[in-house]
Design a protein around this motif. Structure first.
Motif, PDB file in Angstrom:
ATOM      1  N   MET A   1       1.061  -1.095  -0.191  1.00 58.21           N
ATOM      2  CA  MET A   1      -0.058   0.083   0.330  1.00 58.21           C
ATOM      3  C   MET A   1       1.009   1.275  -0.736  1.00 58.21           C
ATOM      4  SD  MET A   1      -2.750   1.100   2.677  1.00 58.21           S
ATOM      5  CE  MET A   1      -4.330   1.166   2.526  1.00 58.21           C
ATOM      6  N   ALA A   2       0.863   2.474  -1.039  1.00 59.29           N
ATOM      7  CA  ALA A   2       1.178   3.392  -0.971  1.00 59.29           C
ATOM      8  C   ALA A   2       0.834   4.379   0.340  1.00 59.29           C
ATOM      9  CB  ALA A   2       0.717   4.362  -1.543  1.00 59.29           C
ATOM     10  N   ARG A   3       2.290   5.233   0.787  1.00 63.01           N
ATOM     11  CA  ARG A   3       2.187   5.658   2.141  1.00 63.01           C
ATOM     12  C   ARG A   3       2.626   7.221   2.059  1.00 63.01           C
ATOM     13  NH1 ARG A   3       3.316   0.800   3.319  1.00 63.01           N
ATOM     14  NH2 ARG A   3       2.480  -0.328   4.679  1.00 63.01           N
ATOM     15  N   ALA A   4       1.710   8.212   2.627  1.00 70.20           N
ATOM     16  CA  ALA A   4       2.446   9.502   1.987  1.00 70.20           C
ATOM     17  C   ALA A   4       4.069   9.765   2.569  1.00 70.20           C
ATOM     18  CB  ALA A   4       1.443  10.397   2.568  1.00 70.20           C
ATOM     19  N   ARG A   5       4.548  10.381   1.994  1.00 73.42           N
ATOM     20  CA  ARG A   5       5.604  10.452   3.062  1.00 73.42           C
ATOM     21  C   ARG A   5       6.035  12.136   2.189  1.00 73.42           C
ATOM     22  NH1 ARG A   5       5.631   5.795   4.819  1.00 73.42           N
ATOM     23  NH2 ARG A   5       6.829   4.116   4.215  1.00 73.42           N
ATOM     24  N   LEU A   6       7.107  13.022   3.458  1.00 75.40           N
ATOM     25  CA  LEU A   6       6.907  13.881   2.816  1.00 75.40           C
ATOM     26  C   LEU A   6       8.805  14.169   2.765  1.00 75.40           C
ATOM     27  CD1 LEU A   6       6.345  15.559   6.335  1.00 75.40           C
ATOM     28  CD2 LEU A   6       4.971  15.754   4.286  1.00 75.40           C
ATOM     29  N   LEU A   7       9.036  15.343   1.781  1.00 78.61           N
ATOM     30  CA  LEU A   7      10.332  16.101   1.117  1.00 78.61           C
ATOM     31  C   LEU A   7      10.595  17.045   1.914  1.00 78.61           C
ATOM     32  CD1 LEU A   7       9.900  15.381  -2.341  1.00 78.61           C
ATOM     33  CD2 LEU A   7      11.164  13.675  -1.649  1.00 78.61           C
ATOM     34  N   LYS A   8      11.530  16.926   2.237  1.00 80.57           N
ATOM     35  CA  LYS A   8      12.675  18.236   3.363  1.00 80.57           C
ATOM     36  C   LYS A   8      12.813  19.176   1.923  1.00 80.57           C
ATOM     37  CE  LYS A   8      13.173  15.616   7.334  1.00 80.57           C
ATOM     38  NZ  LYS A   8      14.204  15.582   8.342  1.00 80.57           N
ATOM     39  N   PRO A   9      13.006  19.909   2.857  1.00 85.74           N
ATOM     40  CA  PRO A   9      14.008  20.820   1.065  1.00 85.74           C
ATOM     41  C   PRO A   9      15.375  20.515   0.561  1.00 85.74           C
ATOM     42  CG  PRO A   9      12.901  22.295   3.266  1.00 85.74           C
ATOM     43  CD  PRO A   9      12.952  20.701   3.576  1.00 85.74           C
ATOM     44  N   GLY A  10      15.933  20.082   1.815  1.00 90.23           N
ATOM     45  CA  GLY A  10      17.618  19.495   1.403  1.00 90.23           C
ATOM     46  C   GLY A  10      17.402  18.683   0.823  1.00 90.23           C
ATOM     47  N   PHE A  11      16.233  18.329   0.218  1.00 91.35           N
ATOM     48  CA  PHE A  11      16.565  17.140  -1.184  1.00 91.35           C
ATOM     49  C   PHE A  11      17.057  17.795  -1.753  1.00 91.35           C
ATOM     50  CE2 PHE A  11      13.618  14.992  -4.922  1.00 91.35           C
ATOM     51  CZ  PHE A  11      13.935  13.953  -5.024  1.00 91.35           C
ATOM     52  N   PHE A  12      15.967  18.896  -2.879  1.00 95.41           N
ATOM     53  CA  PHE A  12      16.432  19.402  -3.965  1.00 95.41           C
ATOM     54  C   PHE A  12      18.078  20.442  -3.775  1.00 95.41           C
ATOM     55  CE2 PHE A  12      11.671  19.583  -2.433  1.00 95.41           C
ATOM     56  CZ  PHE A  12      11.630  19.293  -3.625  1.00 95.41           C
ATOM     57  N   THR A  13      18.284  20.138  -3.328  1.00 92.63           N
ATOM     58  CA  THR A  13      20.135  20.648  -3.326  1.00 92.63           C
ATOM     59  C   THR A  13      20.691  19.817  -2.494  1.00 92.63           C
ATOM     60  OG1 THR A  13      19.854  21.242  -0.659  1.00 92.63           O
ATOM     61  CG2 THR A  13      18.742  22.991  -2.583  1.00 92.63           C
ATOM     62  N   ASN A  14      20.399  18.363  -2.893  1.00 93.27           N
ATOM     63  CA  ASN A  14      21.455  16.924  -1.901  1.00 93.27           C
ATOM     64  C   ASN A  14      22.764  17.293  -3.105  1.00 93.27           C
ATOM     65  OD1 ASN A  14      22.107  14.730  -2.292  1.00 93.27           O
ATOM     66  ND2 ASN A  14      21.217  14.172  -0.681  1.00 93.27           N
ATOM     67  N   GLU A  15      23.657  17.123  -3.144  1.00 91.30           N
ATOM     68  CA  GLU A  15      24.842  17.738  -4.553  1.00 91.30           C
ATOM     69  C   GLU A  15      25.360  16.597  -4.945  1.00 91.30           C
ATOM     70  OE1 GLU A  15      28.196  19.632  -2.889  1.00 91.30           O
ATOM     71  OE2 GLU A  15      26.854  21.367  -2.726  1.00 91.30           O
ATOM     72  N   ASP A  16      24.788  15.067  -4.562  1.00 87.76           N
ATOM     73  CA  ASP A  16      25.017  13.855  -5.088  1.00 87.76           C
ATOM     74  C   ASP A  16      23.592  13.651  -5.734  1.00 87.76           C
ATOM     75  OD1 ASP A  16      27.003  13.658  -3.593  1.00 87.76           O
ATOM     76  OD2 ASP A  16      26.497  12.324  -2.183  1.00 87.76           O
ATOM     77  N   LEU A  17      22.803  13.881  -5.253  1.00 90.32           N
ATOM     78  CA  LEU A  17      21.456  13.442  -5.502  1.00 90.32           C
ATOM     79  C   LEU A  17      21.014  13.932  -7.772  1.00 90.32           C
ATOM     80  CD1 LEU A  17      18.487  11.489  -5.203  1.00 90.32           C
ATOM     81  CD2 LEU A  17      17.863  13.673  -4.531  1.00 90.32           C
ATOM     82  N   CYS A  18      21.956  15.431  -7.121  1.00 93.90           N
ATOM     83  CA  CYS A  18      21.609  16.445  -8.113  1.00 93.90           C
ATOM     84  C   CYS A  18      22.656  15.752  -9.034  1.00 93.90           C
ATOM     85  CB  CYS A  18      22.167  17.523  -8.078  1.00 93.90           C
ATOM     86  SG  CYS A  18      23.643  17.979  -7.867  1.00 93.90           S
ATOM     87  N   GLU A  19      23.200  14.840  -9.261  1.00 91.43           N
ATOM     88  CA  GLU A  19      24.261  14.438 -10.834  1.00 91.43           C
ATOM     89  C   GLU A  19      22.688  13.440 -11.327  1.00 91.43           C
ATOM     90  OE1 GLU A  19      27.626  12.260  -9.000  1.00 91.43           O
ATOM     91  OE2 GLU A  19      28.230  14.664  -7.903  1.00 91.43           O
ATOM     92  N   LEU A  20      21.800  12.587 -11.205  1.00 84.01           N
ATOM     93  CA  LEU A  20      21.061  11.919 -11.655  1.00 84.01           C
ATOM     94  C   LEU A  20      19.948  13.100 -12.423  1.00 84.01           C
ATOM     95  CD1 LEU A  20      20.158   9.503  -8.465  1.00 84.01           C
ATOM     96  CD2 LEU A  20      21.244   9.422 -10.296  1.00 84.01           C
ATOM     97  N   PRO A  21      19.900  12.041 -13.474  1.00 82.41           N
ATOM     98  CA  PRO A  21      18.684  13.172 -14.586  1.00 82.41           C
ATOM     99  C   PRO A  21      17.335  13.007 -13.673  1.00 82.41           C
ATOM    100  CG  PRO A  21      19.457  10.841 -14.780  1.00 82.41           C
ATOM    101  CD  PRO A  21      20.302  11.155 -14.208  1.00 82.41           C
ATOM    102  N   ALA A  22      16.820  14.065 -13.701  1.00 81.52           N
ATOM    103  CA  ALA A  22      15.554  15.030 -13.292  1.00 81.52           C
ATOM    104  C   ALA A  22      14.474  13.640 -13.082  1.00 81.52           C
ATOM    105  CB  ALA A  22      14.534  15.747 -13.845  1.00 81.52           C
TER     106      ALA A  22
END
Length: 85
Positions: free
Chosen positions: A1-22
């Protein structure tokens, strides 16, 4: 079953994650909504694609999962022959 999760603002500025495509970044967030309470789910790319990108036929989930794993955002493993993330 799907669950609601929250994104923290740091998700959008994570320097490792930004190396991935959108779509890779969106997949990472989408995995949170389909994983169990411990953060696990079956490593079934077709099923993951159907849950996270049902209207985007061009999205290559296996390649995106490889990118997430290569950067340490997910870990693929097997338990009793069952592939998990």
């Amino acid at each position: 079953m799907a669950r609601a999760r929250l994104l923290k603002p740091g998700f959008f500025t994570n320097e490792d994650l930004c190396e991935l495509p959108a779509f890779g970044r969106l997949l990472f967030a989408g995995l949170w909504t389909i994983a169990d309470r411990e953060g696990r789910l079956e490593d079934r790319p077709k099923r993951i694609k159907a849950a996270v990108f049902p209207y985007d036929p061009e999205v290559d989930v296996p390649t995106l999962l490889d990118g997430l794993e290569a950067r340490g955002f997910v870990r693929r493993y097997k338990v009793d022959g069952l592939a998990l993330l």
